[in-house]
Design a protein around this motif. Structure first.
Motif, mmCIF file in Angstrom:
data_model
loop_
_atom_site.group_PDB
_atom_site.id
_atom_site.type_symbol
_atom_site.label_atom_id
_atom_site.label_comp_id
_atom_site.label_asym_id
_atom_site.label_seq_id
_atom_site.Cartn_x
_atom_site.Cartn_y
_atom_site.Cartn_z
ATOM 1 N N GLY A 58 38.728 41.751 37.652
ATOM 2 C CA GLY A 58 37.986 40.603 38.185
ATOM 3 C C GLY A 58 37.102 39.962 37.135
ATOM 4 N N VAL A 59 36.414 40.781 36.350
ATOM 5 C CA VAL A 59 35.550 40.255 35.287
ATOM 6 C C VAL A 59 36.402 39.575 34.215
ATOM 7 N N THR A 60 37.528 40.188 33.888
ATOM 8 C CA THR A 60 38.420 39.604 32.880
ATOM 9 C C THR A 60 38.960 38.262 33.359
ATOM 10 N N GLU A 61 39.357 38.195 34.619
ATOM 11 C CA GLU A 61 39.867 36.931 35.169
ATOM 12 C C GLU A 61 38.803 35.842 35.097
ATOM 13 N N LYS A 62 37.575 36.184 35.489
ATOM 14 C CA LYS A 62 36.467 35.218 35.422
ATOM 15 C C LYS A 62 36.245 34.777 33.976
ATOM 16 N N TRP A 63 36.203 35.741 33.059
ATOM 17 C CA TRP A 63 35.962 35.442 31.645
ATOM 18 C C TRP A 63 37.081 34.573 31.080
ATOM 19 N N LEU A 64 38.337 34.940 31.353
ATOM 20 C CA LEU A 64 39.465 34.157 30.835
ATOM 21 C C LEU A 64 39.463 32.731 31.383
ATOM 22 N N ASN A 65 39.146 32.587 32.665
ATOM 23 C CA ASN A 65 39.104 31.241 33.249
ATOM 24 C C ASN A 65 38.016 30.397 32.602
ATOM 25 N N GLU A 66 36.828 30.970 32.466
ATOM 26 C CA GLU A 66 35.703 30.214 31.904
ATOM 27 C C GLU A 66 35.852 29.951 30.406
ATOM 28 N N LYS A 67 36.303 30.955 29.673
ATOM 29 C CA LYS A 67 36.272 30.884 28.212
ATOM 30 C C LYS A 67 37.586 30.421 27.580
ATOM 31 N N ILE A 68 38.694 30.555 28.290
ATOM 32 C CA ILE A 68 39.987 30.195 27.707
ATOM 33 C C ILE A 68 40.663 29.068 28.505
ATOM 34 N N ARG A 114 41.295 45.787 26.673
ATOM 35 C CA ARG A 114 41.607 46.968 27.495
ATOM 36 C C ARG A 114 42.392 46.580 28.744
ATOM 37 N N VAL A 115 41.959 45.521 29.412
ATOM 38 C CA VAL A 115 42.659 45.082 30.619
ATOM 39 C C VAL A 115 44.067 44.612 30.262
ATOM 40 N N THR A 116 44.221 43.972 29.096
ATOM 41 C CA THR A 116 45.538 43.540 28.639
ATOM 42 C C THR A 116 46.492 44.727 28.529
ATOM 43 N N GLU A 117 45.975 45.835 28.049
ATOM 44 C CA GLU A 117 46.794 47.034 27.873
ATOM 45 C C GLU A 117 47.118 47.721 29.191
ATOM 46 N N GLN A 118 46.249 47.584 30.197
ATOM 47 C CA GLN A 118 46.388 48.361 31.419
ATOM 48 C C GLN A 118 46.877 47.575 32.633
ATOM 49 N N SER A 119 46.719 46.278 32.646
ATOM 50 C CA SER A 119 47.037 45.474 33.837
ATOM 51 C C SER A 119 48.064 44.404 33.500
ATOM 52 N N THR A 120 49.285 44.826 33.304
ATOM 53 C CA THR A 120 50.310 43.890 32.848
ATOM 54 C C THR A 120 50.579 42.775 33.846
ATOM 55 N N ASP A 121 50.526 43.053 35.152
ATOM 56 C CA ASP A 121 50.767 41.995 36.143
ATOM 57 C C ASP A 121 49.708 40.902 36.047
ATOM 58 N N PHE A 122 48.456 41.314 35.946
ATOM 59 C CA PHE A 122 47.362 40.364 35.848
ATOM 60 C C PHE A 122 47.490 39.505 34.586
ATOM 61 N N ILE A 123 47.757 40.134 33.465
ATOM 62 C CA ILE A 123 47.871 39.412 32.202
ATOM 63 C C ILE A 123 49.094 38.501 32.214
ATOM 64 N N HIS A 129 50.132 30.959 33.317
ATOM 65 C CA HIS A 129 49.289 29.769 33.428
ATOM 66 C C HIS A 129 49.318 28.971 32.117
ATOM 67 N N ILE A 130 49.185 29.671 31.007
ATOM 68 C CA ILE A 130 49.225 29.006 29.698
ATOM 69 C C ILE A 130 50.601 28.393 29.455
ATOM 70 N N VAL A 131 51.665 29.126 29.768
ATOM 71 C CA VAL A 131 53.028 28.615 29.583
ATOM 72 C C VAL A 131 53.240 27.368 30.430
ATOM 73 N N LYS A 132 52.720 27.367 31.653
ATOM 74 C CA LYS A 132 52.863 26.182 32.508
ATOM 75 C C LYS A 132 52.163 24.982 31.878
ATOM 76 N N GLN A 133 50.950 25.192 31.338
ATOM 77 C CA GLN A 133 50.253 24.079 30.696
ATOM 78 C C GLN A 133 51.043 23.572 29.483
ATOM 79 N N LEU A 134 51.581 24.488 28.695
ATOM 80 C CA LEU A 134 52.403 24.082 27.551
ATOM 81 C C LEU A 134 53.642 23.324 28.004
#
Length: 192
Positions: A58-68, A114-123, A129-134
Motif C-alpha cells: 500500500g505504501v509502495t503504491e501510494k509512493w509510486l503514484n505520487e512520485k512516478i 523490496r516490494v518489487t522483489e516480493q510482490s510481482t502481481d502488484f509491480i 500502467h506505464i506501458v499503457k501510457q507509452l
C-alpha cells in the motif's frame, strides 16, 4: 467519544508508515512502530491491512503514484513535444525520477525495491500502467506501429537497466547518462 482506531483511515496509516520507514528504514520498521506513531494498537492497523507485506504494498503504491505516475502523466500532456521526442522525454523522465529517488529518498526507494522483489502481481500492474501510457503516446503521436502496446512494452524492457531498481547500483557510474543516450539512439533508429 470515538477512539482513534474507530476513525483511522488507510490514508492515515500509509502516511504514518511512510514517516516510520523514513525514520527507521525498512529493516527496522514494524507494524507496532506505525501504530505508535498513530497512537493506536497494532491491531488497528491489521483491520485495514492483513499483513506487513500488504501494508508495504500500500505504501509502495501510494509512493509510486505520487512520485512516478503523476509526473509521467504530466509528460504525456506536454504539448511542446511530439512524436519520438515525446516518447524519449517520457522514458527520460522515468529514468531521472528513479535515479533521483534512489539517491535522495533512500529509505522509500529501498522499500520499493523490496516490494518489487516480493510482490510481482502488484509491480506488474505498475508496469502495465506505464506501458499503457507509452502505448497511448505511440498511438496519439502517429508513431509507426501496428502493435503499439508491444512496442511500448519492448521500449520499457529495453531501457530497464536505467530504471529498474535492481540496477540502482549501476546508476552511480558517471557514464550512465551517455549509455542511456546510446541505447535510446539505437531504439529510435529501430522505431523509424
Amino acid at each position: 467519544m470515538e477512539k482513534p482506531s474507530d476513525v483511522l483511515t488507510k490514508k492515515q496509516i500509509l502516511v504514518a508508515t511512510e514517516e516510520t520507514l523514513r525514520r527507521f528504514g525498512i529493516a527496522k520498521t514494524s507494524v507496532t512502530d506505525v501504530a505508535k506513531v498513530l497512537g493506536v494498537s497494532h491491531g488497528s492497523i491489521y483491520r485495514h491491512f492483513n499483513s506487513k507485506a500488504e501494508l508495504l504494498e500500500g505504501v509502495t503504491e501510494k509512493w509510486l503514484n505520487e512520485k512516478i505516475i503523476i509526473p509521467l502523466s504530466k509528460v504525456c500532456l506536454d504539448s511542446s513535444l511530439t512524436g519520438v521526442s515525446l516518447l524519449k522525454r517520457y522514458i527520460q523522465t522515468l529514468v531521472e525520477l528513479k535515479h533521483d529517488y534512489a539517491r535522495d529518498d533512500e529509505e522509500m526507494f529501498q522499500m520499493y525495491t523490496r516490494v518489487t522483489e516480493q510482490s510481482t502481481d502488484f509491480i506488474e500492474q505498475h508496469i502495465d500502467h506505464i506501458v499503457k501510457q507509452l502505448a497511448d503516446i505511440i498511438t496519439q503521436e502517429g508513431i509507426t506501429s501496428d502493435q503499439p502496446t508491444q512496442l511500448a512494452r519492448t521500449l520499457f524492457h529495453a531501457t530497464a537497466r536505467f530504471h529498474h531498481p535492481a540496477h540502482a547500483y549501476e546508476w552511480k557510474n558517471p557514464k550512465v547518462d551517455q549509455e542511456f543516450s546510446d541505447v535510446w539512439a539505437l531504439l529510435e533508429h529501430g522505431i523509424y
